[in-house]
Design an enzyme around this catalytic site. Structure first.
Site, short mmCIF file in Angstrom:
data_model
loop_
_atom_site.label_atom_id
_atom_site.label_comp_id
_atom_site.label_asym_id
_atom_site.label_seq_id
_atom_site.Cartn_x
_atom_site.Cartn_y
_atom_site.Cartn_z
N SER A 10 -18.08 -81.18 18.55
CA SER A 10 -19.46 -81.64 18.62
C SER A 10 -19.62 -82.67 19.75
CB SER A 10 -19.88 -82.21 17.26
OG SER A 10 -21.29 -82.42 17.22
N ASP A 45 -25.48 -72.06 17.37
CA ASP A 45 -24.91 -73.31 16.89
C ASP A 45 -25.89 -73.97 15.91
OD1 ASP A 45 -24.61 -76.37 17.07
OD2 ASP A 45 -22.75 -75.66 17.98
N HIS A 54 -21.07 -74.75 13.26
CA HIS A 54 -20.89 -75.88 14.17
C HIS A 54 -19.53 -76.51 13.89
CE1 HIS A 54 -22.17 -79.11 16.85
NE2 HIS A 54 -21.83 -80.02 15.94
#
Length: 392
Positions: free
Chosen positions: A173, A269, A336
């Site tokens: 991330s 995502d 994600h």
């Protein structure tokens, strides 16, 4: 140990429960020596990490995983983060569970299981790029992400990183974005004899407009770079051509990265769908609320918008080029961060591309030059191997 039970009813009529160890706990370490260097979390507390020593043939190899946790783009949003786990090591849990790419089981992580493994906690709000000397006396906010990055690397060097044979610099991330932005910098901090490669998991954030047609993420990134003084860390080949805020987007910097890089990302995502495409401010009536919770709840019109987002993502990805050293695993899952979770990294039922290649196998093959893996999935909902996220 963190375990789950698998219960089986045997043919002889015995109900047997077997314990499968999927992860293990690693205690936190506070890097107190970094405070003197000004390498601190937003509240001034020392940065922290979790370390699992390598063993056997992997004792001279290192895997560094930098966590994420979004960004803060002004004093108001940074104050919200400052006293929580994403701004202060005082608020962090005392241990983390290691699994997926951090697993120490050969069957679950055959290429990296015996490596020295580090999980660096995220507390700076800038993807490890900030460096502001002054501390506002009113807010007591510290913007020192780049200093944390350097203090961590120097510390790990004293633990054996300088003498490593192989190193994988990874992040998830906002940490994955940090890997992209710092990949070549990291390479330059390592001795030239070390085999260094980078892995960005869910770090390829794109400059897309919201469902309301606004450029929210572009404005946020410009403010992040301005607030944290990140411009001096961003690649000069980008900032010399465009505004520093635009150089926070991978699509504008990846083509210039010289170090081998693997891009792992979902084309849909879930964080980007929720926060870049359809953030609450662009959806005042909540029409996207149920869709964002579960992609199966999306209307055909919403799926159409998400298909356009995928096309924009693939276009942004195409700017990265396809050099031989670049690896890529782009699936069509609503997900994600997939490397640090066993069920998506490498397990029975894990997401696959190019036949039966799991993420773990693809990354391992790429790292050890067994296969220069590059694969992009077909559009949703064609991939039945996906682990699509569901949110409360």
């Amino acid at each position: 140990m963190v375990a789950e039970k698998l219960c089986l009813f045997l043919a002889i009529g015995v109900f047997l429960c077997l314990t499968q160890v999927e992860s293990y706990r690693v205690d936190i370490t506070y890097l107190t020596s970094a405070v003197a260097k000004g390498a601190v979390c937003m509240d001034g507390s020392p940065p922290a990490y979790h370390f699992s020593p390598g063993f056997g043939n992997g004792s001279s190899n290192w895997l560094l995983l930098f966590e994420g946790g979004g960004w803060c783009n002004n004093a108001t949003t940074c104050l919200i983060k400052r006293d929580g786990r994403l701004g202060s090591s005082k608020a962090m849990v005392k241990y983390k569970s290691f699994s997926g790419i951090l697993s120490n089981k050969a069957s679950k992580n055959p290429d990296f299981y015996d490596w020295n493994k580090v999980r660096v906690r995220y507390c700076d709000g800038s993807s490890y790029t900030g460096d502001v000397e002054a501390v506002d006396p009113a807010t007591k906010l510290h913007f020192r992400g780049n200093r944390i990055f350097h203090a961590m690397i120097q510390h790990f060097k004293t633990m054996g990183l300088s003498n490593a044979k192989n190193v994988l610099f990874a992040g998830c991330s906002a940490g994955g974005l940090g890997v992209i932005l710092q990949c070549d910098n990291f390479r330059n901090l390592m001795p030239p004899t070390i085999n260094v490669k980078c892995l960005a998991d869910a770090g390829y954030f794109i400059n897309a407009k919201t469902v309301a047609g606004t450029s929210q993420i572009e404005e946020i990134y410009a403010d992040v770079v301005r607030t944290h003084n990140s411009a001096k860390v961003l690649p000069k080949y980008c900032t010399s051509k465009m505004s520093p805020g635009l150089c926070f987007f991978p699509e504008n910097v990846v083509a210039g990265i010289k170090t081998p890089l693997f891009i792992l990302n979902a084309a849909y995502d879930s964080w980007q769908i929720k926060n870049i495409l359809a953030p609450g401010v662009a959806d005042p009536h909540g029409k996207w609320r149920n869709c964002k919770k579960n992609i199966k709840n999306c209307s055909s019109a919403q799926i159409g918008v998400m298909q356009s987002f995928r096309q924009n993502f693939l276009h942004a990805l195409s700017k990265a080029g396809r050099p031989l050293s670049r690896g890529m695993f782009i699936n069509s899952c609503y997900a994600h961060c997939q490397a640090g979770v066993q069920s998506t990294w490498m397990d029975v039922g894990s997401p696959v591309l190019s036949g039966k290649t799991t993420i773990g196998k693809a990354v391992g093959d790429w790292y050890f030059d067994r296969d220069h893996f590059k694969a992009i999935d077909c559009p949703y909902p064609c991939d039945k191997s996906c682990h699509n996220r569901e949110f409360d």
